[in-house]
Design an enzyme around this catalytic site. Structure first.
Site, PDB file in Angstrom:
ATOM      1  N   LYS A 116     -10.962   3.537  10.326  1.00 46.72           N
ATOM      2  CA  LYS A 116     -10.257   4.967  10.042  1.00 46.72           C
ATOM      3  C   LYS A 116     -11.519   5.877  10.736  1.00 46.72           C
ATOM      4  CE  LYS A 116      -8.852   3.674   5.582  1.00 46.72           C
ATOM      5  NZ  LYS A 116      -9.020   3.437   4.065  1.00 46.72           N
ATOM      6  N   LYS A 197      -0.953  -3.051  11.007  1.00 43.06           N
ATOM      7  CA  LYS A 197      -0.830  -3.617   9.207  1.00 43.06           C
ATOM      8  C   LYS A 197       0.745  -2.352   8.615  1.00 43.06           C
ATOM      9  CE  LYS A 197      -3.907  -1.904   6.757  1.00 43.06           C
ATOM     10  NZ  LYS A 197      -4.689  -2.118   5.458  1.00 43.06           N
ATOM     11  N   LYS A 200      -0.018   2.795   4.327  1.00 42.07           N
ATOM     12  CA  LYS A 200       0.040   4.222   3.079  1.00 42.07           C
ATOM     13  C   LYS A 200       0.201   5.227   4.125  1.00 42.07           C
ATOM     14  CE  LYS A 200      -1.565   2.454  -0.894  1.00 42.07           C
ATOM     15  NZ  LYS A 200      -3.266   3.272  -0.465  1.00 42.07           N
TER      16      LYS A 200
HETATM   17  P1  TYM Z   1      -5.265   0.533  -0.705  1.00 43.78           P
HETATM   18  O1  TYM Z   1      -4.952   1.101  -1.530  1.00 43.78           O
HETATM   19  O2  TYM Z   1      -5.739   0.080   0.184  1.00 43.78           O
HETATM   20  O3  TYM Z   1      -4.430  -1.250  -1.042  1.00 43.78           O
HETATM   21  C1  TYM Z   1      -3.781  -1.484  -2.412  1.00 43.78           C
HETATM   22  C2  TYM Z   1      -3.744  -3.793  -2.317  1.00 43.78           C
HETATM   23  O4  TYM Z   1      -2.646  -3.248  -1.070  1.00 43.78           O
HETATM   24  C3  TYM Z   1      -3.293  -4.474  -0.712  1.00 43.78           C
HETATM   25  N1  TYM Z   1      -2.160  -4.155   1.452  1.00 43.78           N
HETATM   26  C4  TYM Z   1      -1.304  -4.994   1.844  1.00 43.78           C
HETATM   27  N2  TYM Z   1      -1.023  -6.262   1.426  1.00 43.78           N
HETATM   28  C5  TYM Z   1      -0.127  -6.723   2.563  1.00 43.78           C
HETATM   29  N3  TYM Z   1       0.361  -6.180   3.516  1.00 43.78           N
HETATM   30  C6  TYM Z   1      -0.140  -4.668   3.462  1.00 43.78           C
HETATM   31  N4  TYM Z   1       0.078  -3.787   5.121  1.00 43.78           N
HETATM   32  C7  TYM Z   1      -1.130  -3.916   2.870  1.00 43.78           C
HETATM   33  N5  TYM Z   1      -1.810  -2.725   2.505  1.00 43.78           N
HETATM   34  C8  TYM Z   1      -2.751  -2.648   1.626  1.00 43.78           C
HETATM   35  C9  TYM Z   1      -4.385  -4.385   0.149  1.00 43.78           C
HETATM   36  O5  TYM Z   1      -5.550  -6.106   0.766  1.00 43.78           O
HETATM   37  C10 TYM Z   1      -4.812  -4.050  -1.341  1.00 43.78           C
HETATM   38  O6  TYM Z   1      -5.234  -4.983  -2.160  1.00 43.78           O
HETATM   39  N6  TYM Z   1     -10.129  -0.831  -1.011  1.00 43.78           N
HETATM   40  C11 TYM Z   1      -8.708  -1.013  -2.019  1.00 43.78           C
HETATM   41  C12 TYM Z   1      -8.636  -1.033  -3.582  1.00 43.78           C
HETATM   42  C13 TYM Z   1      -9.863  -1.093  -4.344  1.00 43.78           C
HETATM   43  C14 TYM Z   1      -9.985  -2.122  -4.378  1.00 43.78           C
HETATM   44  C15 TYM Z   1     -11.211  -2.000  -5.078  1.00 43.78           C
HETATM   45  C16 TYM Z   1      -9.200  -3.477  -4.798  1.00 43.78           C
HETATM   46  C17 TYM Z   1     -10.679   0.081  -4.919  1.00 43.78           C
HETATM   47  N7  TYM Z   1     -11.879  -1.067  -5.540  1.00 43.78           N
HETATM   48  C18 TYM Z   1     -11.556  -3.570  -6.350  1.00 43.78           C
HETATM   49  C19 TYM Z   1      -9.594  -4.526  -5.116  1.00 43.78           C
HETATM   50  C20 TYM Z   1     -11.069  -4.732  -6.270  1.00 43.78           C
HETATM   51  C21 TYM Z   1      -7.768  -0.181  -1.030  1.00 43.78           C
HETATM   52  O7  TYM Z   1      -8.101   0.402  -0.649  1.00 43.78           O
HETATM   53  O8  TYM Z   1      -6.742  -0.669  -1.407  1.00 43.78           O
END
Ligand code: TYM
Length: 339
Positions: A116, A197, A200
């Site tokens: 990022k 990947k 979003k």
């Molecule tokens: P975030 O918002 O980017 O994504 C949410 C969840 O989706 C999963 N994910 C994917 N899984 C499969 N293929 C993909 N292309 C893909 N893109 C995203 C992510 O692994 C996630 O599970 N840092 C985290 C949010 C967070 C969090 C936490 C998660 C903040 N605090 C505590 C667990 C526990 C994030 O940015 O996810």
């Protein structure tokens, strides 16, 4: 007291929530919720780490929409607590404390930070400290399991390291969590680029990159029809790579087909057939999620009651943990002065 393992996970209310998020995270939460003591959070404070992308009214709307998508994906507020991160102040307080005990080098090593940060001219300190906030989310609740996609594995390993470091320095306050990552679908790639990947933020600006969880069927069909494959024409389910592998993975994850079923259904068939099957399975699989999200968003009274209740449960647990943390650090003045 429940004997079910404490589970915590979350999604950032930023960009366009896509089928990778659904397969890698949301669908697992909903499917396994009976076996969890689950807390599922909309992590709005994390969405502030890229301040130039913030539009306050859009962010506010996305927070509501993400709560609605949690419910529409099958999370049941009678079984799991659903809440918004910024409503439980202990997340921010613990994040600061963990930032102080986390060596700078650990944060600078994070792959997501490097990716990022390299894509922008100015990098806010919040982007660097992001994993300390994520560690706070997890450690506040004595979390055992963190169901996430593959991209979060490194952050959960860092969370364990930070917990161990804190415990060694100040006493045994935190439990060590483990990542829970599914075998098929933990890393869904972009439809337009099998090497990147599904994201979003890209999905929000680039047509054909992702499948939005609440995209209408015609938009989903168009994205899948234009998905990159390769110069071959028939499918070999065991050795498929690139865009064909992405489509097979999406199909398998959405339909829950076994490896044998995948083999029987697709081996030797053409890419056109694969795409038509993926369109059908995805449109059918996401239809209830889209319809229920629309219904819930039409009147937010119910959504509000769900997050009020989730927030109250989360606050109760977080307050107890923070009392231990403050005591371990010698900053429990409020309690001492009022005695
Ligand atoms: P975030 O918002 O980017 O994504 C949410 C969840 O989706 C999963 N994910 C994917 N899984 C499969 N293929 C993909 N292309 C893909 N893109 C995203 C992510 O692994 C996630 O599970 N840092 C985290 C949010 C967070 C969090 C936490 C998660 C903040 N605090 C505590 C667990 C526990 C994030 O940015 O996810």
């Amino acid at each position: 007291m429940t004997s079910k393992p404490r589970v915590f996970s979350g999604v950032q209310p930023s960009g366009k929530l896509h089928i990778g998020n659904y397969i890698g995270a949301l669908s697992v939460w909903a499917k396994e919720q009976d076996t969890f003591d689950g807390l599922f959070c909309v992590v709005d404070l994390h969405a502030l780490t890229v301040p130039e992308a913030i539009n306050p009214s859009v962010l506010n709307q996305k927070i509501w929409e993400t709560v609605a998508i949690y419910l529409a994906s099958g999370l049941d507020p009678k079984k799991s607590s659903i809440f918004v991160q910024s409503t439980v102040h202990e997340h921010a307080e613990l994040a600061w404390i963990l930032t102080c005990v986390t060596p700078l080098g650990w944060l600078e090593r994070m792959t997501q930070f490097k990716t990022k940060a390299s894509a922008r001219e100015t990098v806010g300190s919040g982007l660097l400290c992001y994993p300390a906030l994520m560690a706070a989310d997890i450690l506040l609740y004595d979390t055992k399991l963190v169901p996430v996609g593959e991209d979060q594995r490194q952050h959960i390993e860092l969370t364990r390291d930070v917990a161990i470091r804190f415990n060694n320095m100040f006493g045994p306050v935190f439990s060590l969590p483990e990542a829970m990552i599914r075998k098929v679908g933990a890393r869904i790639m972009g439809l337009d680029d099998p090497n990147a990947k599904m994201s979003k933020s890209i999905g929000e600006i680039k047509v054909g990159h992702s499948i939005g969880v609440i995209d209408p069927p015609n938009v989903i069909a168009k994205a899948i029809k234009s998905a990159v494959t390769d110069s071959g024409s028939t499918i070999d389910t065991d050795n498929a790579a690139g865009g064909v592998r992405t489509l097979l993975t999406i199909y398998q994850a959405v339909s829950n087909a076994s490896d044998d079923e995948m083999h029987a259904r697709f081996n030797g068939k053409g890419y056109g057939f694969l795409k038509s099957q993926v369109i059908e399975a995805v449109c059918e699989g996401l239809r209830p999620v889209r319809e229920e999200t629309q219904r819930l968003m039409a009147d937010k009274t119910y959504l509000k009651s769900v997050i009020d209740q989730g927030s109250e449960i989360a606050s109760g647990i977080a307050e107890e943990k923070m009392a231990l943390v403050r005591n371990a650090l010698g900053i429990d003045f409020i309690k001492k002065l009022s005695k």
